[in-house]
Design a protein around this motif. Structure first.
Motif, short mmCIF file in Angstrom:
data_model
loop_
_atom_site.label_atom_id
_atom_site.label_comp_id
_atom_site.label_asym_id
_atom_site.label_seq_id
_atom_site.Cartn_x
_atom_site.Cartn_y
_atom_site.Cartn_z
N ALA A 238 0.81 -1.23 0.00
CA ALA A 238 0.00 0.00 0.00
C ALA A 238 0.84 1.27 0.00
O ALA A 238 0.32 2.37 -0.14
CB ALA A 238 -0.94 0.00 1.20
N LEU B 67 -1.81 -1.02 -10.27
CA LEU B 67 -2.18 -0.20 -9.12
C LEU B 67 -1.36 1.08 -9.18
O LEU B 67 -0.14 1.04 -9.33
CB LEU B 67 -1.86 -0.92 -7.80
N ARG C 290 -1.16 5.39 -7.56
CA ARG C 290 -1.66 6.34 -6.57
C ARG C 290 -2.32 7.51 -7.28
O ARG C 290 -1.73 8.14 -8.14
CB ARG C 290 -0.50 6.83 -5.69
N HIS D 244 -3.76 3.64 2.13
CA HIS D 244 -4.67 2.66 1.53
C HIS D 244 -5.79 3.30 0.72
O HIS D 244 -6.39 2.66 -0.12
CB HIS D 244 -5.31 1.80 2.63
N ILE E 190 -5.37 4.78 -3.64
CA ILE E 190 -4.91 3.86 -4.69
C ILE E 190 -6.05 3.53 -5.65
O ILE E 190 -7.19 3.36 -5.22
CB ILE E 190 -4.35 2.57 -4.05
N TRP F 291 -7.42 -0.40 -3.34
CA TRP F 291 -6.92 -1.32 -2.33
C TRP F 291 -7.87 -2.50 -2.16
O TRP F 291 -7.43 -3.64 -1.99
CB TRP F 291 -6.69 -0.61 -0.99
N THR G 267 -6.78 -6.29 -2.76
CA THR G 267 -6.97 -7.33 -1.74
C THR G 267 -7.68 -8.53 -2.33
O THR G 267 -7.30 -9.68 -2.09
CB THR G 267 -7.79 -6.75 -0.56
#
Lengths: 369, 415
Positions: B152, B186, B188, B196, B199, B248, B252
């Protein structure tokens, strides 16, 4: 993918409720401290009232006609509670007799087990016991009350018989032959042993001209019973390991040091994670073995799965009970704490019905060596 | 996979011509009997990677055309809409055969479930079917030089630009980026909030201008993973997966699928238990009690890993998210690989440390041992998995996290 149905979960909940109420830590401790091998009132409730002893015995013999799947549920719960109980021996004897069920002797004992009136034990290491034929009561050499025609005369010793001190009857399981002995009969001496596991009882049973009733069995009977023994014991081990992880997780969450619950420290957290890994991998193997045993798999397949389960569950239970004491620190090494009771049972269970090296050798042969 | 909420049920407007389980099983058995090749004993992937990937595409195309791909996925996107029991029948048939998990696990096992769960209808229609046909290979653009276990803290930035986004930064350990058509990225999109929360996930076209792929050489000598550089790469708005700032959650989900997929051992060691057993017999070591014990232990470990993976696979095929529990399978697969490789190395002895190039058997045993450590790292290190199990499965309290409530731009990070 679970092997259990909703009915099995209900059975589990019933047994767990009963044991949480009647066999909590204090009750187990009282049984051990009183030097009783088991709680007779609880046994009566389990066997007679709930019918747990006869779960896998045919309805025609007074049981409820289920099988290994149902036994596995009860044994896991007994393992969780670390219950001193002759349940494992008795239901194993029931399975052995059911496999051989062909005559009066097996029928009578199966009904006795199913009704909860008879506790039975099994003995798989019969090499040192000599058998001869019984004689006519009128013949020379007959002792009053001794073995007669149709019975066998036993001489020798059955060593380390699990639940020997509490059992009413002993099933001797030999290669291609079997017999049943009344442990209260003439010529039988049951000598209770001291042992590492305070929740189990063992005996050396000596026969001096004792009478045994032979039973008719198939050629692969002994191998099949030995495999079932390993599978049933693996269920107890998984139940115990599961509870050990729960207790340890609870403690690591509640115990504060350095201003934090100790379970927040990686060193402790990773130990508990390793316990979870051992438990769940062993459980996957145990469930597979239970499934095979319950569906009457071919003997070779069952034996391989049983040996794999015995090795995996023995090693997992031994490891988890060591870790449990480590996570608890000093308190876990006290007589009052239950950790050593699980630790003891893990060590004993790992050696019952074939130890890790014996089963490993069988596995190596199965794999192709 | 996890988007298969329609698995096992007919879908509206589609004629239900699905096969029975028996017919499906026979089709799968017949396909592998004709087209299958033995799993993993060849080192084709390290000897000629391009040919390996080409063979993988051909294999996947064959599965698709035979009606054996996307078994539990929705039919409108190219799946078969079948139940978990069909997936099990397929796995049964595939057992012992090369299934090119190293090429397809990231796409089919990880990217597709995320797209099916979070993607737009347009994305699912565009990407799922070509993936199932083996036409398009996918990679995972997650790790960065400064964001490994602490994923993260990634710093690759995506800046809104007109309708779309412009991405700059660097990814690393990107398996098969050099053979991939697309990747899930991924980046930012907001550095002013906690790490977290800022993202976002995108579909990246690996042939976009500004992407540079540099292969990295691994400890085995192989070149499977890469560095991927993004220099002002334009990504159109329709490539956004989910909402900005929700990356995030998507990550996950993808990582859970990764652990579940890795539990099945798709990238496990090239040294199998069967190969070691044969080696032991060939060397006449079958009566050595130490060797017998070690083989038995490896077998028990293998059974545990296999049976646990079956449980997770059944769960995934039934439409459940695999969850953190699947980490156990990933750890188990790594442990088996290490155990089997070490045993092979010991039995082969000096032949595994120096061999005549015309008798390259020793190179296989050496390769297995050299490969084994990667299984404790790929998909999240063993220690990260233990932390996940401790916190998310056992519910143990977390470590204090000094960075938890700090905006990303104020965090202390690796240089």
């Amino acid at each position: 993918m679970t092997i259990y149905t909703e009915e099995h979960q209900e059975l589990r909940a019933t047994v767990r409720r009963l044991l949480e109420k009647s066999a909590d830590r204090a009750a187990v401790r009282a049984t051990i401290d009183g030097l009783d091998a088991y709680d007779q009132a609880l046994w009566a409730r389990m066997s007679a009232e709930l019918g747990l002893a006869g779960l896998a015995i045919a309805e025609s013999r007074g049981g409820s006609g289920f099988g290994v799947l149902e036994l596995s549920v009860v044994l896991e719960e007994i393992g969780r509670a670390n219950l001193p109980s002759p349940y494992l021996s008795t239901v194993l004897a029931g399975l052995a007799l059911t496999l051989a069920d062909a005559d009066d002797t097996t029928a009578r004992l199966l009904s006795g087990i199913a009704s909860g009136e008879r506790i039975a034990a099994v003995h798989l290491d019969t090499g040192d016991i000599r058998k001869s034929r019984g004689v006519e009561p009128s013949a020379a050499g007959h002792v009053p009350g001794g073995p007669i025609v149709g019975e066998q005369v036993l001489n020798g010793t059955a060593r380390h018989v699990l639940d020997g001190p509490t059992a009413d009857e002993l099933v001797l399981i030999g290669p291609g032959e079997g017999s049943v002995v009344d442990l209260g009969g003439d010529g039988v001496t049951v000598r209770r042993l001291a042992g590492i596991d305070l929740t189990r009882s063992h005996a050396h049973v000596t026969f001096d001209g004792a009478a045994a009733r032979p039973i008719t069995v198939g050629g692969d009977w002994k191998d099949r019973v030995a495999a079932l023994a390993a599978v049933l014991l693996a269920c107890e081990q998984i139940g115990g390991a599961e509870r050990v992880l729960e207790i340890s997780t609870c403690y690591a969450t509640d115990r504060i040091q350095f201003g934090r619950p100790i379970g927040s420290f990686q060193a402790v957290k990773h130990t508990l994670a390793d316990m979870l890994i051992e438990l769940e991998l062993a459980r996957a193997i145990q469930q597979d073995a239970v499934r095979l045993a319950a569906t009457g798999a071919p003997l070779a397949e069952l034996m391989a799965a049983a040996s794999t389960a015995k090795v995996a569950c023995s090693q997992a239970f031994v490891q988890l009970t060591s870790d449990m004491i480590r996570v608890h620190g000093g308190i876990g090494f006290t007589w009052e704490h239950e950790a050593h009771l699980y630790f003891r049972r893990a060590r004993a269970s790992a050696r019952l019905f074939g130890d890790v090296s014996a089963h490993s050798d069988r596995i190596a042969a199965h794999v192709g060596l | 996979m996890s988007g298969s909420d329609t698995g096992g049920r007919p879908e509206e407007g589609i004629v239900d011509d699905r096969p029975s389980l028996a017919v499906f099983g026979r089709t799968a058995d017949a396909w592998f009997a004709e087209h299958g090749r033995p799993a993993n004993m060849s080192l084709s992937r390290s000897l000629d990677p391009a040919a390996h990937v080409a063979a993988a595409r051909k294999y996947q195309r064959g599965l698709h055309d035979a009606g054996l791909a996307g078994i539990t996925w929705p039919r409108q996107y190219g799946g078969l809409g079948l139940g978990a029991e069909f997936q099990r029948a397929f796995e049964q048939a595939a057992r012992g055969h090369e299934t090119f998990g190293d090429v397809f696990t990231i796409g089919l096992g990880m990217c597709a479930p995320v797209l099916l769960a979070l993607g737009t209808d347009q994305q699912k229609r565009r990407y799922i079917r070509p993936m199932l046909r083996g036409d398009e290979v996918w990679c995972q653009l997650f790790s960065e030089p400064g964001a490994g276990s602490d994923l993260a803290s990634l710093a690759t930035a995506a800046v809104a630009d007109g309708d779309g986004w412009v991405v700059s930064g660097q990814k690393v350990w990107t398996t098969y980026a050099q053979h991939s058509d697309f990747g899930l990225l991924l980046a930012r999109t907001d550095a002013s909030v906690r790490k977290h929360l800022g993202i976002t996930m995108f579909v990246a076209d690996m042939r976009s201008a500004g992407i540079t792929i540099r292969p990295l050489r691994q400890a085995t000598g192989d070149q499977e993973f890469n560095e991927v550089f993004f220099d002002d790469v334009a990504i159109p708005a329709q490539n956004l997966v989910g909402a900005p700032g929700n990356g995030w959650r998507a990550a996950t989900l993808m990582l859970m699928n990764e652990r579940a997929a890795l539990a099945g051992g798709p990238i496990s060691s090239p040294v199998t238990l069967a190969a070691v057993t044969e080696l032991i017999r060939n060397r006449g070591r079958q009566d050595d009690p130490v060797i017998r014990m070690r083989l038995a232990q490896a077998y028990v470990a293998q059974r545990g890993a296999d049976l646990f993976a079956e449980r997770i696979a059944a769960q995934v095929a039934a439409g459940d998210e695999p969850g953190s529990f699947a980490s156990i399978g990933k750890l188990a697969a790594g442990r088996v690989a290490r155990q089997v490789a070490a045993l092979a190395l010991d039995v082969a002895g000096l032949d595994a440390i120096a061999w005549d190039p015309t008798e390259p058997d020793g190179s296989l045993w050496a390769y297995g041992e050299l490969y084994a450590p990667s299984l404790s790292i790929a998909g999240g290190t063993d220690n990260i998995q233990r932390t996940i199990l401790g916190e998310r499965v056992l519910g143990l309290p977390r470590e204090p996290q000094p960075d938890r409530d700090t905006p990303f731009r104020e965090l202390r990070r690796s240089p």
